[in-house]
Design a protein around this motif. Structure first.
Motif: not given
Length: 140
Positions: A53-62
């Protein structure tokens, strides 16, 4: 003397504008890196390993395990935190170990990365980026 002073202040103003505006210019869209086509969307079920959760984008790793037991480590890029917050997301929305089904527009490079379109958690749709999906063309 007045023209030298005007030149000096003009130069200071230009440097200040570049210093403040530079970071804004540095961030540019990267939609061109993905297949933004409904026909190429991938639905991938797996286990969240990290949620950034951070700038510039949110990322999901799975991690996604195929029928042969091979594990692929996927990453999905989504919108900035303030946009995700408008959708009800927080830095606690996803946690390592969560079982998810994520729909992405895959990378043109073939790497296991994508642009997030949908997230299903616990059998419930918790995110649908309708704007991304509408820009991808007619729904099939």
């Amino acid at each position: 003397m007045k023209s030298t002073l005007k030149l000096f202040f003009g130069l200071v103003l230009a440097v200040a504008a570049l210093a403040v505006g530079g970071p804004a210019l540095a961030h540019h869209g990267n939609r061109g890196a993905y297949f933004i086509e409904v026909a190429k969307e991938l639905n991938l079920t797996g286990t969240v390993t990290e949620f950034k959760w951070g700038n510039p984008h949110v990322y999901v790793l799975w991690d996604v395990t195929d029928e042969k037991g091979n594990v692929a480590h996927w990453s999905a890029e989504t919108r900035p935190p303030y946009v995700m917050a408008k959708s009800g997301w927080t830095r606690e929305t996803l946690k390592p170990g969560d079982q998810v089904t994520i729909t992405v527009f895959p990378a043109k490079s073939g790497a296991p990365v994508g642009l997030l379109a949908k997230v299903v958690l616990g059998g419930k749709l918790i995110y649908d980026d309708e704007q991304q999906r509408l820009s991808a063309g007619p729904q099939l």
